[in-house]
Design a protein around this motif. Structure first.
Motif, PDB file in Angstrom:
ATOM      1  N   ASN A 169      -3.304  24.102   7.287  1.00 32.81           N
ATOM      2  CA  ASN A 169      -2.621  23.647   8.510  1.00 32.81           C
ATOM      3  C   ASN A 169      -1.151  24.044   8.548  1.00 32.81           C
ATOM      4  O   ASN A 169      -0.275  23.234   8.865  1.00 32.81           O
ATOM      5  CB  ASN A 169      -2.752  22.129   8.662  1.00 32.81           C
ATOM      6  CG  ASN A 169      -4.187  21.642   8.579  1.00 32.81           C
ATOM      7  OD1 ASN A 169      -4.552  20.894   7.670  1.00 32.81           O
ATOM      8  ND2 ASN A 169      -5.017  22.092   9.497  1.00 32.81           N
ATOM      9  N   ASP A 223       1.222  25.068  10.440  1.00 29.88           N
ATOM     10  CA  ASP A 223       1.383  25.182  11.891  1.00 29.88           C
ATOM     11  C   ASP A 223       2.823  25.376  12.334  1.00 29.88           C
ATOM     12  O   ASP A 223       3.148  25.216  13.510  1.00 29.88           O
ATOM     13  CB  ASP A 223       0.771  23.966  12.588  1.00 29.88           C
ATOM     14  CG  ASP A 223       1.384  22.643  12.147  1.00 29.88           C
ATOM     15  OD1 ASP A 223       2.306  22.652  11.302  1.00 29.88           O
ATOM     16  OD2 ASP A 223       0.934  21.589  12.651  1.00 29.88           O
ATOM     17  N   ASN A 224       3.695  25.735  11.386  1.00 28.93           N
ATOM     18  CA  ASN A 224       5.074  26.111  11.726  1.00 28.93           C
ATOM     19  C   ASN A 224       5.295  27.597  11.468  1.00 28.93           C
ATOM     20  O   ASN A 224       6.416  28.052  11.239  1.00 28.93           O
ATOM     21  CB  ASN A 224       6.084  25.277  10.937  1.00 28.93           C
ATOM     22  CG  ASN A 224       5.870  25.341   9.422  1.00 28.93           C
ATOM     23  OD1 ASN A 224       4.805  25.718   8.946  1.00 28.93           O
ATOM     24  ND2 ASN A 224       6.890  24.971   8.668  1.00 28.93           N
ATOM     25  N   ASP A 276      -4.737  29.987  16.113  1.00 25.70           N
ATOM     26  CA  ASP A 276      -4.529  30.139  17.549  1.00 25.70           C
ATOM     27  C   ASP A 276      -4.007  31.557  17.792  1.00 25.70           C
ATOM     28  O   ASP A 276      -3.108  32.020  17.071  1.00 25.70           O
ATOM     29  CB  ASP A 276      -3.497  29.134  18.062  1.00 25.70           C
ATOM     30  CG  ASP A 276      -4.137  27.889  18.644  1.00 25.70           C
ATOM     31  OD1 ASP A 276      -5.341  27.930  18.946  1.00 25.70           O
ATOM     32  OD2 ASP A 276      -3.425  26.882  18.799  1.00 25.70           O
ATOM     33  N   LYS A 282       2.922  26.323  20.931  1.00 29.52           N
ATOM     34  CA  LYS A 282       1.662  25.985  20.265  1.00 29.52           C
ATOM     35  C   LYS A 282       1.852  25.492  18.835  1.00 29.52           C
ATOM     36  O   LYS A 282       0.888  25.053  18.202  1.00 29.52           O
ATOM     37  CB  LYS A 282       0.735  27.196  20.269  1.00 29.52           C
ATOM     38  CG  LYS A 282       0.084  27.498  21.616  1.00 29.52           C
ATOM     39  CD  LYS A 282      -0.858  28.685  21.512  1.00 29.52           C
ATOM     40  CE  LYS A 282      -1.694  28.841  22.771  1.00 29.52           C
ATOM     41  NZ  LYS A 282      -2.725  27.776  22.896  1.00 29.52           N
ATOM     42  N   THR A 283       3.053  25.586  18.296  1.00 30.72           N
ATOM     43  CA  THR A 283       3.276  25.154  16.916  1.00 30.72           C
ATOM     44  C   THR A 283       3.179  23.630  16.823  1.00 30.72           C
ATOM     45  O   THR A 283       3.297  22.911  17.815  1.00 30.72           O
ATOM     46  CB  THR A 283       4.651  25.624  16.396  1.00 30.72           C
ATOM     47  OG1 THR A 283       5.689  25.088  17.226  1.00 30.72           O
ATOM     48  CG2 THR A 283       4.722  27.154  16.398  1.00 30.72           C
ATOM     49  N   GLY A 284       2.946  23.164  15.590  1.00 30.12           N
ATOM     50  CA  GLY A 284       2.872  21.729  15.364  1.00 30.12           C
ATOM     51  C   GLY A 284       1.556  21.091  15.741  1.00 30.12           C
ATOM     52  O   GLY A 284       1.434  19.864  15.746  1.00 30.12           O
ATOM     53  N   ASN A 285       0.562  21.916  16.028  1.00 27.44           N
ATOM     54  CA  ASN A 285      -0.736  21.395  16.453  1.00 27.44           C
ATOM     55  C   ASN A 285      -1.841  21.642  15.432  1.00 27.44           C
ATOM     56  O   ASN A 285      -3.029  21.645  15.774  1.00 27.44           O
ATOM     57  CB  ASN A 285      -1.133  22.010  17.803  1.00 27.44           C
ATOM     58  CG  ASN A 285      -0.258  21.519  18.944  1.00 27.44           C
ATOM     59  OD1 ASN A 285       0.022  20.325  19.043  1.00 27.44           O
ATOM     60  ND2 ASN A 285       0.189  22.435  19.785  1.00 27.44           N
ATOM     61  N   GLY A 286      -1.449  21.872  14.162  1.00 28.96           N
ATOM     62  CA  GLY A 286      -2.439  21.965  13.101  1.00 28.96           C
ATOM     63  C   GLY A 286      -2.948  23.351  12.782  1.00 28.96           C
ATOM     64  O   GLY A 286      -3.706  23.528  11.828  1.00 28.96           O
ATOM     65  N   LYS A 287      -2.534  24.360  13.590  1.00 23.59           N
ATOM     66  CA  LYS A 287      -3.000  25.718  13.354  1.00 23.59           C
ATOM     67  C   LYS A 287      -1.830  26.698  13.291  1.00 23.59           C
ATOM     68  O   LYS A 287      -0.862  26.559  14.060  1.00 23.59           O
ATOM     69  CB  LYS A 287      -3.935  26.183  14.476  1.00 23.59           C
ATOM     70  CG  LYS A 287      -5.282  25.502  14.528  1.00 23.59           C
ATOM     71  CD  LYS A 287      -6.143  26.145  15.616  1.00 23.59           C
ATOM     72  CE  LYS A 287      -7.545  25.553  15.638  1.00 23.59           C
ATOM     73  NZ  LYS A 287      -8.396  26.243  16.637  1.00 23.59           N
TER      74      LYS A 287
END
Length: 281
Positions: free
Chosen positions: A168, A170-171, A206, A229-234
């Motif tokens: 994850n 996601d950053n 993503d 889209k960052t910070g959403n686990g992907k």
């Protein structure tokens, strides 16, 4: 914030910097550098959150790692014109004892360079480490990476791509320069990779497409969409569709200029197609 016309003026000057650097020492990689000029200008002038000065820790700011290090001419030009070191130092590209080696290195302490990238395939791995460090330090800034499409033929990339999704990360925003060319020919002819989008999605990323990777507005919009889209686990992948040699007509759409320096006449022609905008060094 600069307006689009100002950013495009910088792109034009960066093209001049690229071919002048490579011509002077009759060595270097102009094709991919020219194709990524809009990306680098957009990233450093508009998208990344940068702080004054430079330190290797990179705390409290976004970070960028160049994986396909052979396109150093565009990286050096944009770093210089973004204030990391004097523009005049571009004159030392690939000279003995220069800080501006053909592939970026860290031992000479060139501001803006955070990893040596002479060998392909390592940028995503390094960026994952930086992204994980930011999370451990409660630093909400992002980590960006650029890879070449041909570079994805290196297996280490896919280990890192798998790891980033599984953990994850996601950053992290990884952009892929999709110009379809590498040193020996088209990527499809050398080692076809099928759908890169489908591969990243299958690994749990993503994925966004920037269909006009040499259009400044499209690049900025695409990178900002990736940030959202960052910070959403992907982790996020941006597929940047570019033209190798963009901006100089006889260098475009061919692998021939992957690692070939222009002669005097070709330099003059390339410069005539990109009139000086910000001043040569």
């Amino acid at each position: 914030m600069a307006n689009i016309a100002q950013l495009e003026d910088m792109v034009t000057q960066v093209r001049r910097d690229i071919i002048r650097q490579v011509h002077k020492v009759n060595s270097g990689h102009p094709g991919g550098s020219l194709g990524c000029a809009e990306f680098f200008v957009a990233l450093y002038q508009e998208v990344m959150d940068r702080k004054e000065g430079f330190d290797m820790n990179g705390e409290g700011e976004d970070l960028f790692f160049l994986s396909n290090g052979h396109i150093s001419p565009v990286f050096y030009s944009v770093l210089a014109r973004s204030g990391y070191f004097p523009v005049e130092e571009l004159n030392t590209f690939r000279l003995l004892n220069s800080r501006l080696q053909g592939h970026p290195t860290t031992h000479e302490g060139l501001p803006g360079i955070r990893m040596a990238s002479g060998s392909l395939g390592q940028g995503i791995s390094v960026s994952i480490g930086a992204a994980a460090t930011k999370k451990l330090n409660n630093d909400n800034h992002l980590v960006y990476t650029l890879c070449g499409d041909g570079e994805l033929q290196e297996g280490q990339n896919w280990e890192a791509i798998m790891y980033a999704a599984a953990n994850n990360v996601d950053n992290l925003i990884v952009s892929i320069d999709l110009n379809g060319q590498q040193i020996d020919g088209s990527t499809d002819a050398v080692l076809g990779m099928g759908s890169i989008r489908a591969k990243f999605e299958a690994f749990g990323w993503d994925v966004l497409d920037v269909k006009e990777g040499n259009n400044m507005t499209a690049v900025i919009d695409g990178l900002n969409a990736a940030k959202a889209k960052t910070g959403n686990g992907k982790p996020i992948c941006v597929l940047l569709h570019t033209v190798m040699g963009n901006g100089i007509d006889f260098m475009m759409h061919t692998h021939a200029w992957h690692g070939k320096a222009p002669n005097d006449e070709q330099l003059a022609e390339g410069l005539s197609q990109n009139p000086e905008t910000l001043g040569d060094y």
